[in-house]
Design an enzyme around this catalytic site. Structure first.
Site, short mmCIF file in Angstrom:
data_model
loop_
_atom_site.label_atom_id
_atom_site.label_comp_id
_atom_site.label_asym_id
_atom_site.label_seq_id
_atom_site.Cartn_x
_atom_site.Cartn_y
_atom_site.Cartn_z
N ASP A 35 49.86 -85.32 47.28
CA ASP A 35 48.80 -84.55 46.63
C ASP A 35 47.65 -84.44 47.63
O ASP A 35 47.68 -85.00 48.74
CB ASP A 35 48.38 -85.20 45.29
CG ASP A 35 47.74 -84.16 44.34
OD1 ASP A 35 47.26 -83.11 44.83
OD2 ASP A 35 47.70 -84.40 43.13
C1 NOJ Z 1 45.25 -81.75 43.27
C2 NOJ Z 1 46.07 -81.71 42.03
O1 NOJ Z 1 46.31 -83.01 41.55
C3 NOJ Z 1 47.40 -80.99 42.18
O2 NOJ Z 1 47.98 -80.86 40.92
C4 NOJ Z 1 47.21 -79.68 42.86
O3 NOJ Z 1 48.43 -78.99 42.95
C5 NOJ Z 1 46.62 -79.92 44.23
N1 NOJ Z 1 45.31 -80.55 44.08
C6 NOJ Z 1 46.45 -78.64 45.04
O4 NOJ Z 1 45.41 -77.89 44.58
#
Ligand code: NOJ
Length: 741
Positions: free
Chosen positions: A269
């Site tokens: 993430d």
């Molecule tokens: C953080 C989030 O937890 C995730 O779900 C998301 O896809 C990513 N950022 C990218 O924006």
């Protein structure tokens, strides 16, 4: 659940293998690390740093760039100006639509419609593709049993079975029959794993989940989409049982790769590899890179620990090149499967236009089927225009195209929405007067100065429709609440209007289950619309005026108050189960009552043990009667299918959909089993007065669970089975699974 139609995604992996190996053998270590690195775009232009990094082969993927010309320019640099010409993955959070916004995923889950979830994802994929996006970070299939958690909005709710079926449908919608198809993009199963169990519903918080519960509850949707060929996985931000997911070798290697034989790639993430040291799991970025590579996180999102440290870790002998090769191969395979090497550029003329009529029709249908009718006293709904001369429309969410869209709409715009007030005017078409009063500037407002206008508006009308709830910003990532009542002074507004005696229809738009206990008795009807998306207005208007009957069912339990959380229908029985006989409210306890005089049961003294609305619940404008539940046998052998049939009769005078639900209980298990588990459902359309026979077939694996040795087995013994319109279904049968000989 049929997963067959996406199996070819696996079969053709081997076709790409040779090309991948050829390319790998030509790559330098720096180019390999480049493929493992995802950079953030600049939203609308290419910064010199990004251009240089792409040119130097240091970038495998860019996220958050949606200008098609910029994306094509980035692909041009990658393909034509680098040594090996490897195209980029262009990622974006297209969570419930790109320009045409579907209901939030929790709302889509309330439709219990795999077809609509699939179609919605297809629309999203096509529209995103017009901007050069070839990879989305969805579906989010975290089991969510805590409505305080803002990200429950992005989920399919509390149930492993429903989340598995809908997760697979969403993957099929995004990825199509082939990733190479013009309208297909790669999907991403997230957040692996256990993120939904963040303590106290606070985002990014620790998750502690016993392995048995993890395997029986949290992992099944991920296994289902892995089997369905989802192209990528994303590691969760959270710490799972002491090991943050981005460095969790057991999760990524043992479970995902070894047990599930997963073939796609895993992305971290945002910044989550660097954050391993913030968790206190590693001492610095170098160790974070080591742990993440070792766990098998193939691509690093945004942070640069891989860029900065993998070469040294190899030089130090801590990592070996074979590990890196495997990870890069995983990523390149997806690029080949997407057909990016043949077609790296986007020509918008090849694709349908965004927000076209067909896309809007799907969004409307999805919103229609996702609304849940929670209460309808004295048949206040549907509104009969022959008997209604004036309608008050009140509340901050009545005419706000933006706030009906919900969380995660990076690219959706309020100006494209059809709001409720306009849609009501369209349907009423002059047959009744419509009086609008916004009453509050937003859902959090505590300013009561317009309440007198709102009360006067209700007073002069035959019926008042209140559009209340939560604005989009109150749910989603990092938007958690400790109190989930209607925010601001909306409850006071309801109380003020309730004094008028004008019937009140409450339409709630929200990103989570709200606690409605304080106001439920003050309103006549409640239609729960979640955040219904671009076409929310026309869908809600059709339901309010009876052009369609509500048919959504809750994908998550609605607690009476926050203190009941976590509250979910598939709980364990306990040794002292709550029951009506044993239930005493604290107001009724005699003074100095002896310690044990109340009985001993798993209850609270200050609230009932049942929820306000149970999982699977939702009313209709008609009634359904369930009868003649039949099982093909009551002595089932291993590997023998169990056929279950039931008759569902529409006893009312309108045609409508019902969601027929099948629940099971395994009475005795080597680990205790939930009191009920959803094992089948079907949305059926039944004409007024008609009876339909619905058939389910269960296999031995539908009876199986992970036992205390983490073996997935069905155990012989007695089972109860219910079929009905929610998890409190009463129509029951029993059978036994016989010992194997
Ligand atoms: C953080 C989030 O937890 C995730 O779900 C998301 O896809 C990513 N950022 C990218 O924006």
């Amino acid at each position: 659940m049929s997963l067959n139609n996406v199996q070819h995604l696996h079969q053709s992996f081997s076709e790409e293998e040779q090309k991948v190996q050829q390319l790998l053998s030509a790559m330098t270590l720096s180019e390999k690390i480049g493929q493992m690195s995802q950079f953030s775009g600049n939203e609308g232009f290419i910064s010199p740093d990004l251009a240089e990094a792409v040119k130097a082969g240091k970038v495998g993927s860019v996220l958050n760039e949606v200008d098609v010309n910029v994306v094509n320019q980035l692909q041009h640099i990658a393909v034509n100006e680098t040594r090996l010409g490897i195209p980029l993955l262009i990622g974006r959070d297209v969570i419930h639509g790109f320009k045409t916004i579907m209901p939030i995923p929790l709302g889509q889950a309330a439709s219990w419609s795999k077809d609509l979830v699939k179609q919605g994802a297809k629309v999203a994929a096509i529209e995103a593709k017009t901007r050069g996006i070839n990879w989305t970070f969805a579906p989010m299939i975290d089991i969510s049993r805590d409505p305080r958690w803002g990200r429950i909005a992005e989920s399919f709710g509390e149930d492993p079975f429903l989340s598995s079926v809908l997760g697979v449908a969403m993957v099929q919608g995004f990825q199509g029959n082939s990733l190479k198809d013009k309208g297909s993009i790669a999907a991403c199963a997230k957040h692996f794993a256990g993120y939904g169990a963040s303590e106290s519903g606070r985002d990014y918080n620790t998750a502690n989940i016993p392995e048995n519960e993890l395997r029986n509850v949290y992992l099944p949707p991920f296994k289902a989409v892995a089997d369905a060929g989802v192209a990528t996985f994303m590691a969760s931000f959270s710490d799972l049982n002491g090991v943050p997911a981005s460095g969790n070798e057991w999760l990524m290697k043992q479970v995902l790769r070894k047990e599930w034989q997963y073939q796609g790639f895993v992305v971290s993430d945002w910044d989550s590899i660097r954050q391993l040291s913030v968790h206190g799991f590693t001492q610095d970025d170098k160790q974070s890179a080591y742990e993440a590579v070792n766990a098998g996180i193939d691509m690093e999102m945004v942070s640069s620990t891989y860029q900065n440290h993998i070469e040294d870790l190899i030089a130090d002998g801590k990592l070996i090149i074979a590990q890196i090769n495997t990870m890069v191969a995983n990523i390149l395979t997806v690029k080949f499967k997407l057909g990016l090497f043949e077609n790296p550029f986007t020509n918008q003329d090849d694709l349908p236009k965004v927000l076209n009529q067909q896309h809007l029709a799907i969004a409307k249908q999805s919103a229609l089927q996702s609304c849940v009718l929670l209460k309808n006293s004295a048949n206040t709904l549907p509104i009969n225009l022959n008997k209604t001369n004036s309608i008050a429309v009140i509340g901050p969410l009545a005419n706000d195209g933006y706030e009906q869209l919900g969380t995660w709409i990076f690219d959706g715009e309020g100006k494209d929405s059809k709001n409720c007030l306009d849609a009501i005017k369209d349907v009423v078409n002059g047959d009744a007067e419509i009086h609008f009063e916004q009453a509050l500037s937003n859902t959090r407002s505590k300013d009561t100065q317009y309440f007198t206008n709102a009360v006067a508006t209700a007073e002069k009308s035959d019926v008042a429709i209140l559009f209340l709830g939560e604005e989009s910003i109150l749910s989603g990532e990092a938007h958690c609440r400790s109190n989930i009542d209607l925010p601001g002074c909306q409850e006071q507004l309801i109380e003020a209007i309730a004094k008028t005696n004008t019937p009140i229809i409450l339409v709630v738009m929200a990103g989570r289950p709200l606690t409605l206990t304080n106001i439920i008795d003050k309103v006549d009807s409640v239609l729960y619309a979640w955040h219904p998306g671009t076409m929310g207005g026309p869908a809600i208007a059709d339901l309010l005026f009876g052009k369609q009957s509500p048919s959504g069912k809750l994908p998550v339990t609605f607690p009476r108050n926050v203190g009941q959380i976590p509250m979910y229908y598939a709980h364990k029985h306990t040794g002292k189960p709550a029951s009506q006989d044993m239930y005493v409210h604290m107001d009724d306890i005699p003074q100095r009552a002896p310690q044990t005089s109340l009985g001993m049961a798993a209850t609270h003294l200050d609230t009932h043990f049942s929820p306000l609305f149970p999982f699977g619940f939702g009313l209709s404008y008609t009634h359904f009667k369930y009868q003649n539940l039949l099982l093909s046998t009551d002595k089932l052998k291993f590997n023998q299918p169990l056929k279950v049939t039931v008759e569902v009769l529409n006893t009312g005078d309108i045609d409508a959909d019902e969601i027929v639900q099948l629940y099971l209980r395994d009475l005795v298990g080597s680990v205790t089993r939930p009191v009920k588990e959803l094992k089948g459902f079907e949305r059926v359309h039944i004409k007024a007065g008609e009876t339909k026979t619905v058939t389910f077939t269960l296999d031995t694996k539908d009876l199986a669970f992970f036992d205390r040795n983490m073996r997935f087995n069905a155990e012989p013994g007695e089972f109860l089975l219910w079929i009905g319109g929610n998890c409190e279904a009463q129509l029951m049968a029993s059978f036994s699974l016989e010992e194997e000989h």
